[in-house]
Design a protein around this motif. Structure first.
Motif, mmCIF file in Angstrom:
data_model
loop_
_atom_site.group_PDB
_atom_site.id
_atom_site.type_symbol
_atom_site.label_atom_id
_atom_site.label_comp_id
_atom_site.label_asym_id
_atom_site.label_seq_id
_atom_site.Cartn_x
_atom_site.Cartn_y
_atom_site.Cartn_z
ATOM 1 N N GLY A 1 0.786 -1.232 0.000
ATOM 2 C CA GLY A 1 0.000 0.000 0.000
ATOM 3 C C GLY A 1 0.820 1.284 0.000
ATOM 4 N N ASP B 1 6.277 -1.428 -3.307
ATOM 5 C CA ASP B 1 4.973 -1.860 -2.827
ATOM 6 C C ASP B 1 4.734 -3.282 -3.337
ATOM 7 O OD1 ASP B 1 2.283 -2.365 -2.375
ATOM 8 O OD2 ASP B 1 1.651 -0.311 -2.833
ATOM 9 N N LYS C 1 0.424 4.746 -2.410
ATOM 10 C CA LYS C 1 -0.358 5.935 -2.051
ATOM 11 C C LYS C 1 0.552 6.974 -1.384
ATOM 12 C CE LYS C 1 -4.022 7.501 0.989
ATOM 13 N NZ LYS C 1 -2.982 8.315 1.678
ATOM 14 N N ASP C 2 1.448 6.499 -0.502
ATOM 15 C CA ASP C 2 2.379 7.426 0.166
ATOM 16 C C ASP C 2 3.270 8.119 -0.868
ATOM 17 O OD1 ASP C 2 1.306 6.296 2.425
ATOM 18 O OD2 ASP C 2 3.002 4.981 2.831
ATOM 19 N N ARG D 1 -4.462 14.035 -7.511
ATOM 20 C CA ARG D 1 -3.636 14.975 -6.728
ATOM 21 C C ARG D 1 -3.121 16.127 -7.599
ATOM 22 N NH1 ARG D 1 -3.571 10.033 -4.817
ATOM 23 N NH2 ARG D 1 -3.332 9.591 -2.582
ATOM 24 N N ALA E 1 2.464 8.786 -4.008
ATOM 25 C CA ALA E 1 1.645 9.790 -4.702
ATOM 26 C C ALA E 1 1.508 11.057 -3.846
ATOM 27 C CB ALA E 1 0.271 9.214 -5.039
ATOM 28 N N ASP E 2 1.287 10.876 -2.547
ATOM 29 C CA ASP E 2 1.203 12.022 -1.624
ATOM 30 C C ASP E 2 2.505 12.817 -1.620
ATOM 31 O OD1 ASP E 2 -1.361 11.277 -0.941
ATOM 32 O OD2 ASP E 2 -0.770 10.242 0.917
ATOM 33 N N MET F 1 -4.073 7.910 -9.710
ATOM 34 C CA MET F 1 -3.671 8.336 -8.367
ATOM 35 C C MET F 1 -3.075 9.744 -8.394
ATOM 36 S SD MET F 1 -1.713 5.612 -5.997
ATOM 37 C CE MET F 1 -2.704 4.435 -5.116
#
Length: 382
Positions: free
Chosen positions: A16, A175, A19-20, A57, A22-23, A53
């Protein structure tokens, strides 16, 4: 002796963590990224997953999916023109070693100018490359976290080794969810590549206590988890442990460098366009048999890390046990027995040996070989 330790600033691990990543891309204020990937990852929808993703953002992306296995100068040039046409301010690589290496080539030339061949060798560039976020899908080459970039010169039929502090990615992403459902043959080849990284770094003349620690741990994890990952591609635990293993093997070779397995495998890959991990797996026991003349005690440590009971074995016996354990693992995961099966020919050995001796990876091998000795190792691996 002084040593330097290279690694990306941020390394994201675990199920997972995409996602981090992408942030993190969003928070750094990047506007438009070139995604460097391959056709297969495009077809299975993984590229779109990353694009979606990022667009959530407010980060735009353009896709270059023309990377071949063993990426070429023309792959780099094609990606470069797409990057320039779309005025991208950063690069994302998505895939295994080939997209990462291709992306490094693109990002390096984008900021330094000239052509990729200008940077062959060690630290030839003047400026940092465009920021690169490397999202890994195999376990693996560890190219997502190293300063190594291998590009094939199609005209000369050789692989150029570019080892440059400026090709270290900004962020690496491992990931294991992105590693599921990969074919067993790919899992086996990339896993054996990681084993080769760890073993070569451990016997390298540039090894340090730091690289020793991660190399041995990587070997232990590969011994424990590679067979499971090959048998069942959806075993998330085995995938995650292999991701850690290949990353640590990367930490080891990125800083202790490699040896003749890679120097020789690069020639097979450049000459016949063969899969890198498979070449490494076949050559590894033969090169270590050669190295055992000078560092049997190091190879005895490798045997121990591979689960061999080494109490009561002297250094030479320990080295032999390590070689046997490597051969057994390769066989269990379906690696061919010799390079002849892949199409290598005896009459090409003199040229292959010539070029192997020039490859930067061979300089840290524990014993320096003559042309005759390298040729004999190629012949033994046939």
């Amino acid at each position: 002796m002084t040593s330097a330790f290279f690694i990306p600033t941020v390394n994201l691990m675990g199920a997972g963590c995409l996602k981090d990543a992408a942030d993190s891309i969003q928070s750094q204020g990047f506007k438009k990224g070139l995604i460097v990937t391959d056709k297969i990852l495009s077809q299975i929808g993984m590229v779109k997953q990353v694009q979606d993703m990022l667009s959530e953002r407010d980060v735009e992306t353009v896709v270059f999916d023309g990377t071949q296995p063993n990426p070429t100068i023309s792959n780099v040039n094609d990606g470069l023109s797409l990057l320039a046409d779309n005025e991208c301010d950063f690069v994302i690589s998505l895939g295994g070693g080939s997209p990462h290496d291709c992306a490094k080539g693109i990002a390096l030339v984008a900021s330094n100018g000239g052509k990729i061949g200008d940077y062959e060798g060690v630290d030839q560039s003047a400026k940092p490359m465009l920021p690169l976020i490397a999202i890994n899908t195999t376990a693996g080459t560890a190219s997502e976290m190293t300063r190594f970039c291998i590009i094939t010169d199609e005209e000369r039929h050789i692989k150029m080794a570019i080892v440059d502090k400026h090709t270290t990615p900004l962020i690496s992403v491992n990931d294991p969810e992105l590693m599921l459902a990969k074919p067993a043959s790919l899992t086996a080849a990339t896993g054996m590549d990681a084993l080769t990284h760890a073993v070569e770094a451990y016997v390298s003349i540039a090894a340090t206590p730091i690289t020793d620690a991660v190399a041995i741990k990587a070997i232990e994890l590969i011994q424990a988890h590679l067979r499971k990952a090959v048998e069942n591609g959806d075993d998330i635990e085995a995938r995650e442990q292999m991701a850690y293993a290949q990353f640590m093997a990367g930490m080891a070779f990125n800083n202790a460098s490699l040896g003749y397995v890679h120097a020789m495998a690069h020639q097979l890959g450049g000459f016949y366009d063969l899969p890198h991990g498979v070449c490494n797996a076949i050559l590894l026991p033969h090169v270590q048999r050669y190295n055992a003349q000078v560092c049997p005690e190091r190879l005895r440590d490798v045997a121990k890390a591979m689960g061999v009971e080494v109490e009561g074995l002297n250094a030479e016996q320990g080295a032999e046990a390590a070689i046997d354990a490597i051969v057994a693992l390769a066989k269990d995961v379906g690696i061919p027995a010799g390079i002849q099966e892949l199409g290598a020919k005896s009459e090409d050995v003199p040229v292959l040996a010539d070029n192997a001796l020039k490859d930067a990876c061979g300089f840290t091998n524990p014993k320096q070989a003559t042309h005759e000795e390298i040729s004999a190792i190629f012949e033994a691996a046939m």
